[in-house]
Structure formats: structure tokens, C-alpha cells
Design a protein around this motif. Structure first.
Motif, PDB file in Angstrom:
ATOM      1  N   GLU A  12       0.869  -1.298   0.056  1.00 49.70           N
ATOM      2  CA  GLU A  12       0.067  -0.002  -0.123  1.00 49.70           C
ATOM      3  C   GLU A  12       0.802   1.324   0.004  1.00 49.70           C
ATOM      4  O   GLU A  12       1.886   1.247   0.661  1.00 49.70           O
ATOM      5  N   THR A  13       0.285   2.430  -0.671  1.00 51.70           N
ATOM      6  CA  THR A  13       1.059   3.329  -0.698  1.00 51.70           C
ATOM      7  C   THR A  13       0.032   4.623  -0.483  1.00 51.70           C
ATOM      8  O   THR A  13      -1.154   4.467  -0.946  1.00 51.70           O
ATOM      9  N   THR A  14       0.569   5.954  -0.182  1.00 56.81           N
ATOM     10  CA  THR A  14      -0.258   6.983  -0.106  1.00 56.81           C
ATOM     11  C   THR A  14      -0.422   7.634  -1.439  1.00 56.81           C
ATOM     12  O   THR A  14      -1.282   8.507  -1.529  1.00 56.81           O
ATOM     13  N   ASP A  15       0.484   7.208  -2.280  1.00 57.51           N
ATOM     14  CA  ASP A  15       0.477   8.022  -3.590  1.00 57.51           C
ATOM     15  C   ASP A  15      -0.565   7.655  -4.589  1.00 57.51           C
ATOM     16  O   ASP A  15      -0.239   6.147  -5.038  1.00 57.51           O
ATOM     17  N   ALA A  16      -1.611   8.320  -4.939  1.00 62.77           N
ATOM     18  CA  ALA A  16      -2.604   7.676  -5.759  1.00 62.77           C
ATOM     19  C   ALA A  16      -2.089   7.496  -7.299  1.00 62.77           C
ATOM     20  O   ALA A  16      -2.467   6.481  -7.778  1.00 62.77           O
ATOM     21  N   GLN A  17      -1.418   8.354  -7.505  1.00 60.23           N
ATOM     22  CA  GLN A  17      -0.871   7.937  -8.994  1.00 60.23           C
ATOM     23  C   GLN A  17      -0.028   6.628  -9.143  1.00 60.23           C
ATOM     24  O   GLN A  17      -0.344   6.005 -10.170  1.00 60.23           O
ATOM     25  N   TRP A  18       0.686   6.604  -8.281  1.00 50.84           N
ATOM     26  CA  TRP A  18       1.580   5.327  -8.274  1.00 50.84           C
ATOM     27  C   TRP A  18       0.824   3.976  -8.129  1.00 50.84           C
ATOM     28  O   TRP A  18       0.893   3.187  -8.940  1.00 50.84           O
ATOM     29  N   ARG A  19       0.025   4.024  -7.089  1.00 51.06           N
ATOM     30  CA  ARG A  19      -1.054   3.002  -6.836  1.00 51.06           C
ATOM     31  C   ARG A  19      -1.724   2.687  -8.180  1.00 51.06           C
ATOM     32  O   ARG A  19      -1.862   1.308  -8.599  1.00 51.06           O
ATOM     33  N   SER A  20      -2.440   3.615  -8.863  1.00 52.83           N
ATOM     34  CA  SER A  20      -3.348   3.281  -9.827  1.00 52.83           C
ATOM     35  C   SER A  20      -2.424   2.834 -11.213  1.00 52.83           C
ATOM     36  O   SER A  20      -2.899   1.970 -11.502  1.00 52.83           O
ATOM     37  N   TYR A  21      -1.356   3.491 -11.329  1.00 51.34           N
ATOM     38  CA  TYR A  21      -0.666   3.100 -12.286  1.00 51.34           C
ATOM     39  C   TYR A  21      -0.172   1.561 -12.225  1.00 51.34           C
ATOM     40  O   TYR A  21      -0.220   0.737 -13.235  1.00 51.34           O
ATOM     41  N   TRP A  22       0.505   1.038 -11.101  1.00 54.63           N
ATOM     42  CA  TRP A  22       1.142  -0.019 -11.027  1.00 54.63           C
ATOM     43  C   TRP A  22       0.002  -1.331 -10.582  1.00 54.63           C
ATOM     44  O   TRP A  22       0.596  -2.411 -10.755  1.00 54.63           O
ATOM     45  N   ASN A  23      -1.090  -0.685 -10.313  1.00 52.46           N
ATOM     46  CA  ASN A  23      -2.127  -1.782 -10.236  1.00 52.46           C
ATOM     47  C   ASN A  23      -2.904  -1.867 -11.420  1.00 52.46           C
ATOM     48  O   ASN A  23      -3.882  -2.548 -11.423  1.00 52.46           O
ATOM     49  N   ALA A  24      -2.335  -1.312 -12.427  1.00 47.31           N
ATOM     50  CA  ALA A  24      -3.200  -1.265 -13.524  1.00 47.31           C
ATOM     51  C   ALA A  24      -4.680  -1.065 -13.569  1.00 47.31           C
ATOM     52  O   ALA A  24      -5.565  -1.315 -13.879  1.00 47.31           O
TER      53      ALA A  24
END
Lengths: 283, 283
Positions: free
Chosen positions: A194-206
Motif C-alpha cells: 500500500e502507498t499513499t500516492d494515488a498516481q503510483w498505486r493506480s498505475y502499478w495496479n493497472a
DNA sequence: CCCGCACGATACCCGTGGGGTATCGGCGTG
DNA sequence: CACGCCGATACCCCACGGGTATCGTGCGGG
């Protein structure tokens, strides 16, 4: 008069051979020829006699060789003396775990040579923070990967890497020239922390949350695929390991390796590191 | 380390004001700010404290100011010493009579500053030889005008000037926005001296031989028009004199001011002069 | 108190120059 | 005489240095 040209001149004067000097200087012969001619025009004297038998120094060249050496040494002394004044310092560098590339080594090597008095502290982070602690102020500069929230940061792209599916080499999909996310919809994906960064999460979780095994470091991805039979995404900036395959994902935008520091950064060390990194990745 | 940046640094250190230093250096303030920052990054130290009250030197800056001055002086000495070796030399410059422009002055000024030991001999020529004696080997480099036979010469265009009819200001045709050669067919044209260069002859005679008064120099054109009532052609690179008018000729291709030297030229002086000339006319 | 001003920093654009590759030319050599 | 070595030349391309326009901030005056 340009110190760079003087350095070129010394190399040619010592080798007495343009080709060999060019090798020593890590440039090609034609630019070197031009550079020497430019220096000659600047000084208004020929420095070399180019006879078919070989290259020899003219009288002016002989004098300049001495002078140039001393001038270059003088410049070096100046640099050292000024640098010594600034005293010891440390630079904390954040790496995303896979920052251990040849280019990264080159940067650190160049930086150490340029600023020998600066100690580099490396802080490798797990995948929870794409900024490697930069946003939190725990590192000075980060070599990492996008995308993440860049507010307050100065970010420069270093490479653009397609993103691939990471599969076992014996996977039926491994032979395909490329895949889409839909092709892997039925598979179990390994999952990033889990990460707080929304962009990162959304990108790498596709786009959608996954439920497979958690990987905290890049090396764990390999294990997750080989031993747990899951799949996942990885930027194509390295060879797949033994028994693994990477197949480009057509519908994933490419990922960027970036260097980042605080936008308001004033330390010349950090600016220098930043600039050297950008330069090193360009070459 | 770049000597140019050191020069910038010294200027700022002496003025303690970026704007004033920029004026002294003949550049603008933003590039100067960047240059200093680059130097700071290169050395890994801040050199100035930019407080709202003003700019002050840091300790490192104070040391560098000394070092930089001595380093720059050292470089200057080196240049002088090498240049002195080459001994006195002369450069013979051919001018086509109308080569006395501000740009020409700038070139010679820059060249004198760069190579003080080189004596410039000027050879102004009449209009019989467009190469000003270059083809015959009587000058080293020529500031002249095309077109002429360029075999064996290195020629670079400096300006492109439309060609105009030179008329009395009270000529009925003088008010027209432009003319053609046919408009002047009935007039008596002043005539340039015979030359061996076919291109030159054909161009400046506009294809057909003329029979008017002979002009051997550019100034004579003026007299021929004012006192003899003839007409003729002139490049539009200068103001028409008192009582004269210039009207562009629509059907004459433009004329080029050029700099030329022997193709096989090796002398650095001459190469330097060539390069400075090209640069001066670009700015 | 807030507006204007002074001054260094930043953003963005453009042309030059320095680097690259491909090729030439000229002289020795087998 | 053909080939090969080596510096010079021709041409391309991108990074950088310099330009203009604008911003941000801290200080002083009305």
C-alpha cells in the motif's frame, strides 16, 4: 581560450597521433582535428606539423605544451582549494531498489571524482514510497520511477521504458510478441505494498486492486512468479531472470525512470548530482 | 571548469550585483544568473549569498576570486607567450573599394585585439579584379562581392543585397518602387573596367556590353550619374548619396558580399580572420 | 497597510557549436 | 598499382548558451 581545447591539445601532443589521442579523450578523430584547428586559429599559430610521416610539435606547440600542463594543473588546484573550503558534507540518495544499474554506477563514480569530500549515503526503500523518502525530506535526491505526485519536487525523466508482463518462461503466453492487460485478467497478480500516492498505486495496479502475494522489493517479484505462479508488471529496463519471460503490454503507457529533488533545493552538491545524473543517462 | 564562467564570476564578485555585472559582460542578467549557478554546481559550493540586502561573497567565493584572477592572468600570459613565438606577421586583405562598412571595421577591430602582432595590410583594388588579387595570390583574404570564378577558393557569403539602379534623384524614374532592366534600355550606362572573369562581367553588365563612361572605383559611379547623366547598377548595401536615388531592379538576382581565401589556406591567422569575419557579419 | 519597485530566479525559444558518421585525399608500401 | 593508414572534409543532429518575458519576494514610501 578554452581549457577543454587545451586538454585536447595536450593529449595530441603526448600521443603525436590524432587517432590515438581521440581514443584517450573518448571522442572521435574528426571533432578532435577540428578542435585543434580551432585552437590554432584562436592562438594564431600552427601547433603541429602534420607530415605524412607523422605529427610533430612546432616550436609554438612545444611552448604551449608546457604552459598548457601548468595551466590545467593550476585550474585543478583552484577547484580543489575551493572545494576543500566547503568542508565535508553528505548527500543522501534514495534508490527504488532497482537503481543499481550501470548508469547509476557511472553517476556515482563521476560524482565521487568531482566532489571527493562529499559522502554519499544510500537509502534503498521498499515499494511503499515512490519518492524514496524525498517527499518526507528523508533523502536529498531520489533515483526512482514514476508516476508519483510531483508537487514541490523538481523531476526530470531519464529513460522511457515500456512495461511488460513478467511470466514464467514456460507460460503459454510467454511466446507472444505482446499482450494486453485483458489477457492476464484471469491470473493471480502479485501485489505491491500500500502507498499513499494515488498516481503510483493506480498505475502499478493497472487500475484495479490485486489480491496476490505481496512483494516488497523488486527481487521478490521474481520469486512470486517462479514459485507462486503469479504474474505481474515490470519495466523493461533489465533482462528477465533465468526461467522468466517479459512480454510487452500494449495497453500500458511506458514507465519513466526519473531523478528528483526538492523544488526549492539550493545546495550546489545536490544540483550538481542532479545535473550529472541527467547527463549520464543521456550518454 | 570553464574560463568563461570564471570571468563571469569575477565580474559579479567585483560588482556584487548581477545586473551591473551583466552589463559589463555584454550579456543579460538571466544567462548570467544561470552561469553562476552552473559554476557553483560544478564546484559544489555556493559562491554568493543572495540576500535581499544585496549580494555578498561566501568564504569559498572570496578564495575563488583570488584564484580566478590568477588563473585568468595565467591563461592570458600563456596566450601571449605562444603568440609571441610566432613572431610578427602580416595579413594582406583585399577590399573591393566599398568594403569600408561598419561591419568591416568591427572585424578588423576584433582581429587586431585577438592578434595584436599581426599587421594588416589593406589593398584596395579597382573593379578589374573581383577577387581583389586573391586569385593572383597577391592578397591572403578578400572582402569582396560576387559572382566570380571560385575554383581553388574558399568562399563564404556574408550578406545578400538586392541590386538597384543608381539614378539622379530628379530622374523621372526615381519615384518608382522598382524597375526592370528594360526600363533603362535607352539610357547611357556607366561602364565597369574590363575583367578576365566572365561571371563577374556578365553579371554587372547585365548581360550586354555598355559603352558609357568608365568607372574604376565605387565613388566614380556617383560622379558618373550626377555629372554625366548616366545610370548604372549598385548593390543596395548603402544609402544613396546626396542628389542620388536607388530603385531596386526586379529582374536582377541579388548580389552577395563574400569573404574568400585560397582553398588550401593553412595559416591560422587567415583562418581566424575568415572565421571572425563570418561571425561578425552574422551578428 | 498595501502597493510599487528592485533584483535575482524561472520559463521558454532559438541559433550556434560541438559531437557524431561517412567519405575523401594523399602519401607511403608490398 | 592497389591497398591501407591517417588526417581533413562534408554533412547531420541535439545540447547548450544566450535571448525575451515573466515571476516571487522583500523592502520602502505614500
Amino acid at each position: 581560450m578554452d581549457l577543454r581545447l587545451l586538454g585536447y591539445f595536450v593529449a595530441v601532443a603526448e600521443e603525436l597521433h590524432f587517432g590515438r589521442a581521440a581514443v584517450r579523450l573518448h571522442i572521435r578523430q574528426p571533432p578532435l582535428s577540428r578542435a585543434i584547428r580551432k585552437l590554432e586559429a584562436d592562438l594564431g599559430t600552427t601547433l603541429f606539423d602534420r607530415t605524412p610521416a607523422g605529427v610533430t610539435l612546432t616550436p609554438a606547440g612545444t611552448v604551449l605544451l608546457d604552459e598548457a600542463r601548468s595551466l590545467l594543473a593550476h585550474a585543478e588546484r583552484t577547484r580543489d582549494r575551493v572545494a576543500a573550503l566547503s568542508g565535508p558534507a553528505t548527500l543522501t540518495l534514495g534508490l527504488l531498489g532497482d537503481g543499481d544499474t550501470p548508469a547509476t554506477h557511472r553517476v556515482m563514480e563521476t560524482f565521487r571524482r568531482r566532489h571527493p569530500r562529499v559522502e554519499i549515503r544510500i537509502r534503498e526503500t521498499d515499494l511503499t514510497d515512490p519518492t524514496c523518502g524525498l517527499a518526507a525530506g528523508r533523502v536529498d535526491v531520489a533515483l526512482t520511477r514514476g508516476p508519483f505526485d510531483e508537487t514541490g519536487l523538481r523531476v526530470t525523466r531519464l529513460t522511457t521504458d515500456p512495461v511488460a508482463a513478467l511470466l514464467r518462461a514456460d507460460d503459454p503466453l510467454a511466446g507472444h510478441p505482446h499482450l494486453t492487460l485483458a489477457d492476464l485478467d484471469e491470473r493471480q497478480w502479485f501485489r505491491f505494498p500500500e502507498t499513499t500516492d494515488a498516481q503510483w498505486r493506480s498505475y502499478w495496479n493497472a487500475g484495479k486492486p490485486r489480491s496476490g502475494p505481496l512483494v516488497r522489493a523488486v527481487t521478490e517479484c521474481r520469486q512470486a512468479v517462479l514459485w507462486n505462479g503469479t504474474v505481474g508488471m515490470t519495466p523493461m529496463d533489465h533482462r528477465p531472470g533465468e526461467g522468466l519471460a517479459m512480454v510487452p503490454l500494449r495497453d500500458m503507457p511506458p514507465s519513466h525512470r526519473v531523478v528528483a529533488c526538492a523544488k526549492a533545493e539550493t545546495s550546489p552538491y545536490i544540483r550538481s548530482f542532479f545535473a550529472l545524473t541527467v547527463a549520464a543517462f543521456r550518454a
